[in-house]
Design an enzyme around this catalytic site. Sequence first.
Site, PDB file in Angstrom:
ATOM      1  N   GLU A 225      -7.119 -10.383  -2.812  1.00 43.79           N
ATOM      2  CA  GLU A 225      -7.828  -9.233  -2.234  1.00 43.79           C
ATOM      3  C   GLU A 225      -8.462  -9.645  -0.914  1.00 43.79           C
ATOM      4  O   GLU A 225      -8.814 -10.811  -0.729  1.00 43.79           O
ATOM      5  CB  GLU A 225      -8.888  -8.747  -3.223  1.00 43.79           C
ATOM      6  CG  GLU A 225      -9.730  -7.561  -2.792  1.00 43.79           C
ATOM      7  CD  GLU A 225      -8.886  -6.338  -2.459  1.00 43.79           C
ATOM      8  OE1 GLU A 225      -8.833  -6.023  -1.249  1.00 43.79           O
ATOM      9  OE2 GLU A 225      -8.293  -5.737  -3.362  1.00 43.79           O
TER      10      GLU A 225
ATOM     11  N   ASP B 214      -2.498   0.989  -0.365  1.00 47.96           N
ATOM     12  CA  ASP B 214      -2.844   2.010   0.618  1.00 47.96           C
ATOM     13  C   ASP B 214      -1.574   2.738   1.040  1.00 47.96           C
ATOM     14  O   ASP B 214      -0.629   2.118   1.521  1.00 47.96           O
ATOM     15  CB  ASP B 214      -3.506   1.354   1.831  1.00 47.96           C
ATOM     16  CG  ASP B 214      -4.188   2.359   2.750  1.00 47.96           C
ATOM     17  OD1 ASP B 214      -3.662   3.487   2.877  1.00 47.96           O
ATOM     18  OD2 ASP B 214      -5.226   2.019   3.335  1.00 47.96           O
TER      19      ASP B 214
ATOM     20  N   GLU C  61      -7.433   5.559 -10.857  1.00 53.42           N
ATOM     21  CA  GLU C  61      -6.312   6.321 -11.399  1.00 53.42           C
ATOM     22  C   GLU C  61      -6.791   7.629 -12.013  1.00 53.42           C
ATOM     23  O   GLU C  61      -6.108   8.657 -11.928  1.00 53.42           O
ATOM     24  CB  GLU C  61      -5.556   5.483 -12.427  1.00 53.42           C
ATOM     25  CG  GLU C  61      -4.266   6.125 -12.898  1.00 53.42           C
ATOM     26  CD  GLU C  61      -3.426   5.199 -13.755  1.00 53.42           C
ATOM     27  OE1 GLU C  61      -2.453   5.689 -14.367  1.00 53.42           O
ATOM     28  OE2 GLU C  61      -3.731   3.990 -13.818  1.00 53.42           O
TER      29      GLU C  61
ATOM     30  N   THR D  96      -8.023   2.893 -14.750  1.00 43.57           N
ATOM     31  CA  THR D  96      -9.210   2.675 -13.920  1.00 43.57           C
ATOM     32  C   THR D  96      -9.778   3.998 -13.422  1.00 43.57           C
ATOM     33  O   THR D  96      -9.136   5.053 -13.503  1.00 43.57           O
ATOM     34  CB  THR D  96      -8.855   1.800 -12.710  1.00 43.57           C
ATOM     35  OG1 THR D  96      -7.913   2.507 -11.894  1.00 43.57           O
ATOM     36  CG2 THR D  96      -8.258   0.478 -13.151  1.00 43.57           C
TER      37      THR D  96
ATOM     38  N   ASP E 198       0.163   6.710  -6.626  1.00 41.52           N
ATOM     39  CA  ASP E 198      -0.072   8.111  -6.985  1.00 41.52           C
ATOM     40  C   ASP E 198       0.364   9.059  -5.880  1.00 41.52           C
ATOM     41  O   ASP E 198      -0.024  10.232  -5.889  1.00 41.52           O
ATOM     42  CB  ASP E 198      -1.549   8.343  -7.329  1.00 41.52           C
ATOM     43  CG  ASP E 198      -2.493   7.948  -6.208  1.00 41.52           C
ATOM     44  OD1 ASP E 198      -2.169   6.998  -5.474  1.00 41.52           O
ATOM     45  OD2 ASP E 198      -3.553   8.580  -6.060  1.00 41.52           O
TER      46      ASP E 198
END
Length: 322
Positions: free
Chosen positions: A131, A181, A304, A301, A217
């Site tokens: 990350e 992203d 989501e 999460t 998504d």
Amino acid sequence: MSESPECPQPSQPPQMPQPLQPPQPVTPSRPVTPGSQASFGTYGGRPVSFVRRGTRLQGRRQAAWEEHSDRWAVEVPRHIANTSVHPDYVFDAEAEFGRRAPLIVEIGSGLGDAVCHAAEENPDTDFLAVEVYTPGLANTLIKIKGRGLGNVRVVEANAPEVLATMLPAGSVAELWVFFPDPWHKSRHHKRRLIQPDFAELASRALKPGGIWRIATDWSNYAVHVREVLAGSPDFENLHDGQRSGAESPLTRVWESGVESLVGGAPVKEGRAPVSTGHTGPNEGTDETGGWAPRFDGRVLTSFENKAHDAGRLVFDLSYRRR
């Protein structure tokens, strides 16, 4: 008072011009990642897939970083910038974890929800969270401590450099990229993480038979990923041709038009819908398919859940390294 006359200066011998020395090329001890900080000396030579939205730590995050980073954050030598990885550094998982076990790497681990849940459910597997968002890594350290996990490490680093030089070739059992992203605008598509070059790096790091799991998504990114991996000779889709036609989540998104609204959210009363154009071309029916069922190992999460609340669908893709 009158000024005294200037004294003549002794003549100086003429300076002979020095011969120009040709510049000496600087050759790295090992090849560096094409397009990385190590090759350009900065990210300016190529667009990157992330924007560092904040690195400042406060409160519990600062305390967690000060107390636990020495133990659970992998300290890598940098090259130019603080998210780069020096090309000579190689991660030794066996030495880091004190055992030999399958290694799963999550790219873009966010706040650590997915990786820590998976580590808790799979104590015989080791996990590396990659990350660039420092507060997210600090949050992950808090979860590691709170759950007593010994099989998770975090690293603040640029993902392509991790896959290209930091991880030994063929050392990764699974690679996870969940909800990268999407970079919606067409002129920003070049910033998307999953590109043909990135697929080559993923192939290098994964062992033969290793699995690459991807979730997004946004349908436009899902189609982009499917096309990139279909063009890679190194990967095979574990669900090739499956969930096509009326069963395809892509067909359902096209039919609903949910992504044509801002964020996929309902339009407020009295306001006109504003198209985001995120869906890309609407072909009516997705005859290609290739979508995986939802990966059971991915915890649901808050991120989501927000997608579901907005009416968006989640696209899962799974590939095997040939």
